[in-house]
Design an enzyme around this catalytic site. Structure first.
Site, short mmCIF file in Angstrom:
data_model
loop_
_atom_site.label_atom_id
_atom_site.label_comp_id
_atom_site.label_asym_id
_atom_site.label_seq_id
_atom_site.Cartn_x
_atom_site.Cartn_y
_atom_site.Cartn_z
N GLU A 34 20.46 40.51 29.23
CA GLU A 34 19.27 40.18 28.66
C GLU A 34 18.73 38.46 29.10
O GLU A 34 17.55 38.48 28.67
CB GLU A 34 19.64 39.92 27.11
N HIS A 44 25.33 39.69 31.36
CA HIS A 44 24.58 39.58 30.27
C HIS A 44 22.89 40.20 30.71
O HIS A 44 22.49 39.33 31.40
CB HIS A 44 24.25 38.32 29.73
N CYS A 102 29.15 42.15 27.23
CA CYS A 102 29.98 41.35 27.08
C CYS A 102 31.14 41.64 25.79
O CYS A 102 32.05 42.65 25.92
CB CYS A 102 29.68 39.88 26.98
#
Length: 524
Positions: free
Chosen positions: A182, A180, A85
């Site tokens: 994660e 993202h 990001c």
């Protein structure tokens, strides 16, 4: 013993609330990592000698002169980079690409088209288009977007609103994603991160519970020497694992101080004494301090103030106990990473303060005992793994989390003995029924909350005007995010009837259906 720090990943933090989640994913892959601010000193960066660097997201815009920037050294170390990001945007901007504020922001679920050949995304997909293009289901959260690639980069991913949603310089092993990986919503996120960690960075999985325990024991013994250590034992998972770890490291030098502050769950004091003093052979001093805590909390309604008061009084009690003991120089706490995250008390201090935790924000500036936090860098799942490895019973290791301030943050507003007694009974009924109906281990955390408001009800043939409690149950992998547990209506009806019928003073029961975010798991 293998050197569990031999292969390490550096995470540079730009202030994202997901930064610690990136660290958790790296740790899950069996690789040690640390989080440092994006502007960490170059000497520290060189000394850390990472095998790879991950650049986090962040709330700032890359457009403008005040945008956070990386040291040029980051791009000169010769190690792989992964920008997420904001991390992708700042990489693009500093290497000669172009970034703009997007007219169409992307927040939430999105589908990404995988373009071309990339080591990082090769053979990773969720779906394919009719034309054979690979698609990924991902999670977006950005306002800026890259509109021009730096020299040496190629496009590896795109969405309808972000034609450059992924980029790669395979020669330098620099990669960037607008999404993202994660978060769990990105279905292939863990595979992508593991590909980066193992294949691109060449790391091996050395971060294992048995190695962590061995290294922790070595560190504790070196730091403590022959001193006596006091541990504030609450009976929760974190302090229990800390007690077991410390006892294994220093034996009888550990003295656990169990403070009954009047804000514990039903029967908790007896359970703690039975488990640790009688079964595990750990020395436990039981201090009854209900009156002292309740007097300190009288008239206080602000949750931050309550947390800090509870933390302060705990410290006072520990210091008084330490004065009675020879060589007592250390105060140990079961502080873990999520505590530090929400208090924005980590190494970076970039994230916004959500709430302070009594283990962190409540500590006085001048502490007469040195602080020992053996679990401070571990996530909840890592703590549970250590507890299992240390031989603690399953029901203790996988017990639902209980906040350090106890019922003090589950009673909204002013804390009174009457409120705590009512809440204890209601909470005990809820937990008992969760066990009886095999729901306890299916939810991540469950509890009752006391609301300091009264509601009209009908008991028998008469009108009553009594208090309200809310039931809260959530499902979570990491406690960074959570969804409310969809418990059966019949079950909730049964629990509600029991509480209203058996707890005099409660006339209404509600169920909390808020997720995290936007709500936190605890009400205060």
């Amino acid at each position: 013993m293998s050197d569990l720090y031999a292969h390490r990943i550096l995470i540079l933090d730009f202030g994202s609330q997901y930064t610690q989640l990136i660290a958790r994913r790296v740790r899950e892959a069996g690789v040690y990592c640390e989080i440092h601010p994006y502007d960490m000193a170059e000497s520290t960066l060189r000394d850390f000698a990472p095998r790879g660097i991950i650049l986090s997201g962040g709330p700032a815009s890359t457009v403008g002169e005040t945008a956070p920037r990386l040291s040029p050294l980051i791009f000169e170390l010769g190690v792989p980079l992964l920008g997420i990001c904001y991390g992708m945007q700042v990489m693009a901007a500093q290497l000669g690409g172009r970034v703009e504020v997007s007219a169409q922001r992307e927040y939430g679920y999105a589908q990404v088209y995988v373009h071309g050949h990339s080591r990082l995304l090769q053979n990773i997909e969720d779906h394919t288009t009719a034309g054979g293009e690979a698609l990924l289901d991902v999670w977006m959260s950005h306002g800026d977007r890259v509109i021009g690639l730096p020299e040496g980069f190629k496009r590896i991913a795109a969405t309808a609103h972000a034609p450059l949603a992924g980029m790669a310089d395979e020669k330098r092993r620099f990669y960037g994603f607008q999404f993202h990986p994660e978060v769990t919503h990105t279905r292939q996120g863990i595979r992508i991160l593991e590909r980066f960690i193992y294949d691109i960075c060449g790391c091996e999985a050395l971060w294992e519970p048995r190695h962590i325990i061995a290294k922790s024991i070595e560190n504790i013994r070196t730091k403590v020497g022959a001193d006596t250590v006091l541990l504030g034992l609450s009976g929760g998972v974190d302090s229990s694992v800390a007690a077991a770890l410390l006892h294994k490291a220093i034996g009888d030098q550990l003295i656990c101080v169990f403070v009954d502050n009047g804000l514990l769950r039903q029967g908790e004091a007896d359970q703690v004494m039975a488990t640790f003093a009688r079964h595990l052979g750990i020395k436990v001093i039981h201090i009854s301090a209900e009156t002292r805590f309740l007097e300190a909390l009288a008239g206080v309604i602000d949750p931050e103030a309550k947390r800090k008061i509870i933390g302060r009084v705990f410290i006072e009690v520990f210091e008084e106990e330490a004065a009675k003991l020879p060589n007592a120089q250390w105060l140990a706490q079961g502080t873990i990473y999520p505590d530090v995250i929400e208090s924005a008390g980590g190494k970076t201090g970039k994230a916004q303060v959500i709430k302070s935790h009594h283990n962190v924000g409540g500590l006085p500036e001048e502490l007469n005992l040195k602080l020992l936090e053996p679990l401070r860098e571990l996530f909840k799942d890592e703590v549970r793994q250590l507890g299992t490895e240390l031989g603690l019973p399953f029901e203790l290791v996988y017990r639902h989390p209980f906040p350090g301030p106890g019922l003090g943050v589950r009673i909204l507003g002013e804390v009174k003995k009457e409120y705590a007694d009512l809440l204890r009974l209601a909470d005990a009924i809820f937990i008992e029924e969760l066990h009886a109906h095999d729901w306890y281990d299916k939810v991540s955390q469950a509890f009752a909350v006391f609301l300091p408001v009264k509601s009209v009800g009908v008991m028998g043939d008469g009108r009553c005007y009594d208090f309200v409690v809310a039931l809260r149950a959530v499902e979570s992998v990491d406690f960074m995010t959570a969804r409310w547990a969809h418990l059966p209506y019949d079950f909730l009806d049964h629990v509600s009837r029991r509480i209203i019928n058996e707890v005099a003073g409660i006339s209404r029961v509600t169920y909390d259906i808020s997720g995290k975010p936007p709500a936190t798991i605890e009400w205060e």
